[in-house]
Write a protein that holds these residues in place. Structure first.
Motif, mmCIF file in Angstrom:
data_model
loop_
_atom_site.group_PDB
_atom_site.id
_atom_site.type_symbol
_atom_site.label_atom_id
_atom_site.label_comp_id
_atom_site.label_asym_id
_atom_site.label_seq_id
_atom_site.Cartn_x
_atom_site.Cartn_y
_atom_site.Cartn_z
ATOM 1 N N LEU A 1 0.832 -1.198 0.000
ATOM 2 C CA LEU A 1 0.000 0.000 0.000
ATOM 3 C C LEU A 1 0.871 1.253 0.000
ATOM 4 N N ALA A 2 1.947 1.216 0.770
ATOM 5 C CA ALA A 2 2.856 2.356 0.800
ATOM 6 C C ALA A 2 3.473 2.580 -0.581
ATOM 7 N N GLU A 3 3.836 1.500 -1.265
ATOM 8 C CA GLU A 3 4.402 1.607 -2.605
ATOM 9 C C GLU A 3 3.398 2.232 -3.580
ATOM 10 N N ALA A 4 2.098 1.994 -3.336
ATOM 11 C CA ALA A 4 1.052 2.534 -4.206
ATOM 12 C C ALA A 4 0.678 3.964 -3.844
ATOM 13 N N GLY A 5 1.315 4.501 -2.819
ATOM 14 C CA GLY A 5 1.065 5.890 -2.441
ATOM 15 C C GLY A 5 0.048 6.073 -1.343
ATOM 16 N N ALA A 6 -0.471 4.972 -0.793
ATOM 17 C CA ALA A 6 -1.404 5.074 0.328
ATOM 18 C C ALA A 6 -0.625 5.356 1.614
ATOM 19 N N VAL A 7 -1.369 5.608 2.681
ATOM 20 C CA VAL A 7 -0.756 5.858 3.989
ATOM 21 C C VAL A 7 -1.178 4.720 4.917
ATOM 22 N N LYS B 1 7.765 -5.599 17.484
ATOM 23 C CA LYS B 1 7.456 -5.903 16.081
ATOM 24 C C LYS B 1 7.053 -4.639 15.321
ATOM 25 N N LEU B 2 6.356 -3.739 15.999
ATOM 26 C CA LEU B 2 6.019 -2.466 15.375
ATOM 27 C C LEU B 2 7.289 -1.692 15.040
ATOM 28 N N ALA B 3 8.248 -1.710 15.957
ATOM 29 C CA ALA B 3 9.517 -1.009 15.725
ATOM 30 C C ALA B 3 10.244 -1.611 14.532
ATOM 31 N N ALA B 4 10.199 -2.937 14.410
ATOM 32 C CA ALA B 4 10.868 -3.607 13.292
ATOM 33 C C ALA B 4 10.215 -3.258 11.963
ATOM 34 N N MET B 5 8.919 -3.006 11.979
ATOM 35 C CA MET B 5 8.196 -2.680 10.751
ATOM 36 C C MET B 5 8.577 -1.309 10.200
ATOM 37 N N ARG B 6 9.118 -0.447 11.019
ATOM 38 C CA ARG B 6 9.446 0.911 10.574
ATOM 39 C C ARG B 6 10.451 0.896 9.414
ATOM 40 N N GLY B 7 11.298 -0.112 9.386
ATOM 41 C CA GLY B 7 12.280 -0.194 8.308
ATOM 42 C C GLY B 7 11.760 -0.870 7.056
ATOM 43 N N ARG B 8 10.544 -1.406 7.124
ATOM 44 C CA ARG B 8 10.008 -2.153 5.980
ATOM 45 C C ARG B 8 9.024 -1.336 5.153
ATOM 46 N N VAL B 9 8.591 -0.198 5.658
ATOM 47 C CA VAL B 9 7.561 0.585 4.983
ATOM 48 C C VAL B 9 8.110 1.977 4.664
ATOM 49 N N SER B 10 7.995 2.356 3.404
ATOM 50 C CA SER B 10 8.501 3.660 2.981
ATOM 51 C C SER B 10 7.380 4.689 2.935
ATOM 52 N N GLY B 11 7.761 5.949 2.957
ATOM 53 C CA GLY B 11 6.778 7.011 2.831
ATOM 54 C C GLY B 11 6.037 7.284 4.124
ATOM 55 N N ARG B 12 4.953 8.022 4.001
ATOM 56 C CA ARG B 12 4.154 8.411 5.158
ATOM 57 C C ARG B 12 3.385 7.203 5.687
#
Length: 266
Positions: free
Chosen positions: A33-39, A49-60
């Motif tokens: 979804l982030a790649e498609a421009g969603a938030v 696990k939430l902290a680990a996800m921060r490096g996997r998702v780009s953008g807002r």
């Protein structure tokens, strides 16, 4: 390709809340979804696990600890998301787990815990976002159900019952909320190669027996993204399983005799 790009462009800047998004298809869906421009708004019970996800998702994006079994926590977090981001366009009810056990051996608390997370968690989150979507005049609730919600098999009585409940809720809400401009969808995957199976089937026997049929998380995530973009009412995965279930409904006795061993691999 052009049509697909146009559909995905509709996701740009959409605020999409995803429960159970720190692993499995929830995490992959958030990244796509982030790649498609969603938030994507990524929620889960585990802070690490939430902290680990921060490096996997780009953008807002957004990250919030959320326990879908806690009424007050669900309302508090949804209110905070709405305040922080100004609106909630889509809710993906993905949080859930399963335990594959014989009915006579399964403790009552296992039935209650699965229902509290898989079904009541969906109810709690949908009720929390609904006032915001109604005030906006639009919204989309996507419930990740399961093929088990259409066809129960041995050792899945508790889990399948929760997904039958999710599908019943989904169908009722689709009709009830349509006049408010709110779409309601169901995505019904078969077995997926995710950590879900580590909990449902600790011994690994079921996963091994259906290895050739396991869906990849990316396949399911791509489908969820398309469902959001197109507001599709319902999708079965894989398509062949959906067709098989329809045939089963037409001739259940014949199917039990001919497909029993294929279906009951737990």
């Amino acid at each position: 390709m052009g049509m697909r790009v146009k559909q995905l462009s509709q996701l740009r800047n959409r605020i999409v809340v995803i429960t159970g998004a720190t692993s499995g298809i929830g995490a992959v869906t958030a990244a796509k979804l982030a790649e498609a421009g969603a938030v994507p708004i990524i929620t889960g019970r585990s802070a690490s696990k939430l902290a680990a996800m921060r490096g996997r998702v780009s953008g807002r994006c957004g990250f919030y600890e959320l326990d879908v079994t806690d009424n007050a926590d669900v309302q508090r977090v949804v209110d905070r998301i709405a305040t922080d981001f100004g609106r909630i366009d889509v809710l993906v009810n993905n949080a859930g787990f399963g335990l594959f056990e014989r009915f006579e051996d399964a403790p009552l608390e296992h039935f209650a815990k699965m229902m509290d997370t898989n079904y009541m968690g969906t109810v709690r989150c949908a009720k929390a976002v609904l006032p915001y979507m109604k005030s906006q005049g639009n919204g989309h609730i996507v419930n990740i159900a399961s093929m088990a919600g259409k066809l129960s098999t041995a050792k899945a009585s508790g889990y399948a019952a929760t997904k039958h409940a999710v599908l019943g809720l989904t169908n009722a809400l689709r009709a009830e909320l349509a006049p408010d401009g709110i779409a309601v969808s169901a995505v019904n995957p078969g077995p997926i190669d995710t950590p879900f199976l580590e909990t449902a089937d600790p011994g690994g026997g079921y996963a091994a027996s259906v290895k050739g049929y396991l869906l990849k998380p990316a396949q399911v995530a791509d489908t969820i993204v398309r469902v959001i973009a197109k507001r599709t009412p319902e999708v079965d995965l894989p398509l062949s399983a959906g067709i098989g279930i329809r045939l089963y409904g037409l001739a259940p006795r014949f199917a039990d005799k001919t497909l029993g061993k294929l279906l009951n691999r737990k």
